[in-house]
Design an enzyme around this catalytic site. Structure first.
Site, PDB file in Angstrom:
ATOM      1  N   GLU A   1       1.095   6.064  11.555  1.00 38.70           N
ATOM      2  CA  GLU A   1       2.080   5.251  10.841  1.00 38.70           C
ATOM      3  C   GLU A   1       3.423   5.279  11.567  1.00 38.70           C
ATOM      4  O   GLU A   1       3.650   6.077  12.472  1.00 38.70           O
ATOM      5  CB  GLU A   1       2.241   5.761   9.406  1.00 38.70           C
ATOM      6  CG  GLU A   1       1.033   5.451   8.542  1.00 38.70           C
ATOM      7  CD  GLU A   1       0.738   3.968   8.425  1.00 38.70           C
ATOM      8  OE1 GLU A   1       1.526   3.253   7.783  1.00 38.70           O
ATOM      9  OE2 GLU A   1      -0.269   3.505   8.991  1.00 38.70           O
ATOM     10  N   ARG A   2       4.331   4.438  11.134  1.00 38.29           N
ATOM     11  CA  ARG A   2       5.653   4.356  11.764  1.00 38.29           C
ATOM     12  C   ARG A   2       6.465   5.608  11.429  1.00 38.29           C
ATOM     13  O   ARG A   2       6.435   6.081  10.299  1.00 38.29           O
ATOM     14  CB  ARG A   2       6.403   3.119  11.260  1.00 38.29           C
ATOM     15  CG  ARG A   2       5.659   1.828  11.496  1.00 38.29           C
ATOM     16  CD  ARG A   2       6.224   0.715  10.629  1.00 38.29           C
ATOM     17  NE  ARG A   2       5.388  -0.471  10.694  1.00 38.29           N
ATOM     18  CZ  ARG A   2       4.297  -0.673   9.955  1.00 38.29           C
ATOM     19  NH1 ARG A   2       3.900   0.272   9.102  1.00 38.29           N
ATOM     20  NH2 ARG A   2       3.600  -1.778  10.050  1.00 38.29           N
TER      21      ARG A   2
ATOM     22  N   LYS B   1       0.828  -1.214   0.000  1.00 32.62           N
ATOM     23  CA  LYS B   1       0.000   0.000   0.000  1.00 32.62           C
ATOM     24  C   LYS B   1       0.858   1.257   0.000  1.00 32.62           C
ATOM     25  O   LYS B   1       0.666   2.170  -0.808  1.00 32.62           O
ATOM     26  CB  LYS B   1      -0.928   0.015   1.224  1.00 32.62           C
ATOM     27  CG  LYS B   1      -1.962  -1.094   1.243  1.00 32.62           C
ATOM     28  CD  LYS B   1      -2.932  -0.951   2.410  1.00 32.62           C
ATOM     29  CE  LYS B   1      -2.270  -1.020   3.764  1.00 32.62           C
ATOM     30  NZ  LYS B   1      -1.636  -2.329   4.058  1.00 32.62           N
TER      31      LYS B   1
END
Length: 488
Positions: free
Chosen positions: A183-184, A157
């Site tokens: 998110e990271r 993705k």
């Protein structure tokens, strides 16, 4: 500037803070500040009584205690807007997090906006070209529409989103906004560095609410990014590409906030207000008379279950759904978009034209027939099929490989230069494959190329390595075939 009001903290439960105000009770969505140097930010979400409000902290709450003074700013959370935000990276409060100095001359606007009224919305349907073959041919995106990238963990993705940023900023005169929700931090740092190296950062802004931040912060970062996007659409009349990674984390943050506020959970533990909260965000993304915000959103699908309420609610807002398949990724068919599960509301003859519509249907029909024949091939072998069915299998396998594409953003991993393919070139390739023009070429000649003409040159180099045999359809052979192709 609104008048500030002083109050007192009466309880702290994790991220949930209650405060008492003797007069002028702060309205919903008002920002409160407390702690040393007023560093702790709280957003009011509920008025509990005539003198008490309950809110969720957007920062960590260490050091808070009952009886501490709290100040109501009288204003909602605000996001910075203006050209000065381009090439910079921000958090939910509009503070830069790219180690640079805070830009000057910024305007600040409330993150809570109503969607554009129907009278201002454009009724024209236009195609938004991405330069990625499988998307432009089978699931065309809408300018000013919303497209979803659905898939489990590790199917590509984020890579697909990054490639779209590269293609859009490089070849269209618009603005790109990347919004990272939950998110990271590693992904944000890599994206910033990659965009800088690609030279596209000057027309791009990034907003991050990272995984380690409080649920309140992750819940509001999408609204902050949309406020920036609306400025470019409404004030500067420019087209905006808004990429959100990941919309499931927005729903997840809302679920955490809802639980913290004491609301009764709904189906599968999601918040009862999930539909409303998602609509408040999604309906602001629209095509108006001044410009368009085109949004591409990654959607994590829990346990690959497309009946999960988060996936179902998100589907209802989208004009195109790109479903990424773990099976295709395992076979080395990247981008791993599943042509039979993905769909687009734009794929009608009145919008994309008769030729495009006819070819897309023919490609889908061929791939669907191949999918039905796979079980027979696995049990009895290819030689048991009729000559017509064998031709269908050969066409479908060549189409599958032609719809793969080397990406600019993965050059450093694959060693293959990225390719941008126009819609006309992609349609031309599909038409020629369906007409059996490449039956004499090995399948590998069509794998990871740009335009179909590259297959002829590649086929001459690969003919000694790949005899074009298509008899064994077992998973082991398919994986071996992918490995052989990478080496070739």
């Amino acid at each position: 500037m609104s008048q500030t009001v002083e109050g007192v903290i009466v309880s702290v439960r994790g991220s949930v803070v209650e405060a008492s105000f003797e007069e002028n009770l702060p309205p919903i969505n008002t920002v409160l500040r407390t702690g040393a140097e007023k560093q702790i930010v709280i957003e009011v979400l509920m008025q509990v009584s005539a003198h008490r409000v309950r809110g969720v902290a957007l920062t960590q709450t260490q050091g808070l205690s009952r009886g501490m003074a709290v100040t109501s700013t009288g204003e909602p959370l605000k996001a910075p807007v203006g050209r000065e935000v381009l090439s910079r990276m921000f958090n939910v409060f509009g503070e830069v997090i790219d180690h640079g100095s805070q830009p000057e001359g910024l305007q600040w606007r409330s993150i809570h906006h109503a969607p554009p009224p129907l009278a201002r919305r454009s009724t024209q349907s236009e195609i938004f070209e991405t330069g990625i073959k499988v998307i432009d041919v089978l699931m065309p995106l809408e300018r000013g529409g919303k497209a979803g990238l659905f898939g489990g963990a590790g199917v590509g993705k984020t890579v697909l989103l990054t490639e779209m940023i590269h293609n859009m900023v490089e070849h269209q005169e618009g603005v790109s906004l990347f919004c990272g929700i939950g998110e990271r931090c590693r992904e944000g740092e890599e994206l910033y560095r990659d965009m800088k190296e690609a030279g596209v950062l000057s027309d791009m802004a990034m907003v991050f609410g990272q995984m380690n931040e409080s649920p309140g912060s992750r819940f509001r970062v999408g609204h902050a990014a949309l406020t920036m996007a609306e400025y470019f659409r409404d004030d500067e009349h420019r087209d905006v590409l808004l990429l959100m990674d990941n919309i499931f984390r927005f729903i997840q943050a809302g679920s955490e906030v809802s639980g913290l506020m004491g609301q009764m959970p709904s189906r599968l533990g999601y918040q009862p207000t999930m539909g409303t909260e998602l609509a408040e965000l999604e309906e602001r993304i629209a095509n108006t008379d001044t410009g368009a915000i085109t949004s591409i959103q990654a959607v994590y699908v829990p346990a690959d279950d497309f009946t999960d309420p988060a996936a179902v609610h998100t589907f209802s807002h989208l004009s195109a759904s790109i479903v990424l398949s773990r099976k295709r990724a395992a076979e080395g068919l990247y981008p791993a978009a599943d042509p039979l599960q993905s769909r687009s509301k734009m794929a009608t003859p009145s919008i994309i034209g008769e030729r495009h519509y006819r070819l897309a249907r023919e490609v889908r029909r061929t791939l669907a027939q191949y999918s039905e024949l796979k079980d027979i091939i696995a049990m009895l072998g290819l030689e048991q099929l009729s000559p017509d069915d064998r031709k269908v299998v050969a066409r479908a396998r060549r189409l599958e490989r032609f719809l793969t594409q080397p990406f600019f953003t993965t050059e450093q991993f694959t060693g293959q230069p990225g390719k941008l393919v126009s819609l006309d070139e992609a349609l031309d390739g599909c038409e020629r494959i369906l007409a059996d023009e490449f039956m004499d070429l090995p399948e590998s000649a069509l794998y990871m190329i740009g335009t179909v003409d590259e297959a002829l040159e590649k086929g001459q180099n690969d003919s000694s390595k790949d005899d074009g045999s298509e008899g064994d359809e077992s998973d082991t052979r398919e994986g071996q075939h992918a490995d052989d192709l990478h080496e070739a």
